[in-house]
Write a protein that holds these residues in place. Structure first.
Motif, PDB file in Angstrom:
ATOM      1  N   GLY A  38       7.739  -2.390 -91.665  1.00 35.30           N
ATOM      2  CA  GLY A  38       9.107  -2.856 -91.493  1.00 35.30           C
ATOM      3  C   GLY A  38       9.312  -4.283 -91.966  1.00 35.30           C
ATOM      4  O   GLY A  38       8.527  -4.837 -92.734  1.00 35.30           O
ATOM      5  N   ALA A  39      10.387  -4.869 -91.492  1.00 39.74           N
ATOM      6  CA  ALA A  39      10.798  -6.198 -91.942  1.00 39.74           C
ATOM      7  C   ALA A  39       9.750  -7.269 -91.628  1.00 39.74           C
ATOM      8  O   ALA A  39       9.541  -8.189 -92.417  1.00 39.74           O
ATOM      9  N   GLU A  40       9.102  -7.163 -90.475  1.00 38.77           N
ATOM     10  CA  GLU A  40       8.068  -8.148 -90.114  1.00 38.77           C
ATOM     11  C   GLU A  40       6.905  -8.090 -91.103  1.00 38.77           C
ATOM     12  O   GLU A  40       6.362  -9.118 -91.494  1.00 38.77           O
ATOM     13  N   ALA A  58       7.798 -12.863-103.705  1.00 39.45           N
ATOM     14  CA  ALA A  58       8.135 -13.362-102.367  1.00 39.45           C
ATOM     15  C   ALA A  58       9.632 -13.262-102.123  1.00 39.45           C
ATOM     16  O   ALA A  58      10.075 -12.785-101.066  1.00 39.45           O
ATOM     17  N   ARG A  59      10.423 -13.662-103.105  1.00 36.81           N
ATOM     18  CA  ARG A  59      11.880 -13.615-102.952  1.00 36.81           C
ATOM     19  C   ARG A  59      12.375 -12.181-102.841  1.00 36.81           C
ATOM     20  O   ARG A  59      13.271 -11.883-102.046  1.00 36.81           O
ATOM     21  N   ALA A  60      11.799 -11.286-103.632  1.00 35.33           N
ATOM     22  CA  ALA A  60      12.203  -9.875-103.575  1.00 35.33           C
ATOM     23  C   ALA A  60      11.877  -9.266-102.213  1.00 35.33           C
ATOM     24  O   ALA A  60      12.685  -8.519-101.641  1.00 35.33           O
ATOM     25  N   LEU A  61      10.709  -9.580-101.676  1.00 32.06           N
ATOM     26  CA  LEU A  61      10.311  -9.050-100.377  1.00 32.06           C
ATOM     27  C   LEU A  61      11.215  -9.560 -99.261  1.00 32.06           C
ATOM     28  O   LEU A  61      11.584  -8.809 -98.349  1.00 32.06           O
ATOM     29  N   GLU A  68      16.994  -4.862 -94.209  1.00 33.59           N
ATOM     30  CA  GLU A  68      16.678  -4.112 -92.987  1.00 33.59           C
ATOM     31  C   GLU A  68      17.161  -4.831 -91.735  1.00 33.59           C
ATOM     32  O   GLU A  68      17.672  -4.210 -90.807  1.00 33.59           O
ATOM     33  N   LEU A  69      16.945  -6.135 -91.702  1.00 36.93           N
ATOM     34  CA  LEU A  69      17.301  -6.946 -90.528  1.00 36.93           C
ATOM     35  C   LEU A  69      18.107  -8.167 -90.974  1.00 36.93           C
ATOM     36  O   LEU A  69      17.580  -9.278 -91.049  1.00 36.93           O
ATOM     37  N   PRO A  70      19.395  -7.997 -91.257  1.00 40.06           N
ATOM     38  CA  PRO A  70      20.188  -9.077 -91.838  1.00 40.06           C
ATOM     39  C   PRO A  70      20.351 -10.319 -90.963  1.00 40.06           C
ATOM     40  O   PRO A  70      20.577 -11.403 -91.479  1.00 40.06           O
ATOM     41  N   GLY A  71      20.192 -10.206 -89.678  1.00 41.10           N
ATOM     42  CA  GLY A  71      20.361 -11.355 -88.800  1.00 41.10           C
ATOM     43  C   GLY A  71      19.067 -12.003 -88.351  1.00 41.10           C
ATOM     44  O   GLY A  71      19.073 -12.888 -87.506  1.00 41.10           O
TER      45      GLY A  71
END
Length: 95
Positions: A38-40, A58-61, A68-71
């Motif tokens: 996931g995002a983590e 790095a920027r793409a990731l 996935e987690l916009p906030g």
């Protein structure tokens, strides 16, 4: 969710502390481990890529993780730090 966050925090500490040692293979193994997803996981992989000089990756990731987690505050801070473009979904929420 809490377990994933704790795991991500632990992996972040490992990344910080193992950077000066010949541990790239172990850090890559952590990033690819199926228990860490996931995002983590994407944030960890992005930090690892950034450390290794893989700026575009790095920027793409980070962008993928923010989708996935916009906030996610840590993701947003890291995106700002590395100059990653924010996904449209995140820009809309911020504006």
């Amino acid at each position: 969710m809490r377990r994933t966050g704790d795991l991500a925090e632990w992996h972040g500490m490992l990344l910080e502390r193992l950077s000066d040692y010949d541990a790239a293979d172990r850090l890559a193994g952590l990033a690819a481990h199926p228990a860490f997803a996931g995002a983590e996981s994407l944030l960890f992989q992005a930090r690892l890529a950034w450390r290794d000089g893989e700026t575009d990756r790095a920027r793409a990731l980070v962008g993928e993780a923010l989708s996935e987690l916009p906030g996610h505050q840590e993701l947003l801070r890291f995106a700002a730090e590395i100059g990653a473009a924010l996904p449209a979904r995140v820009q809309g929420a911020a504006g």
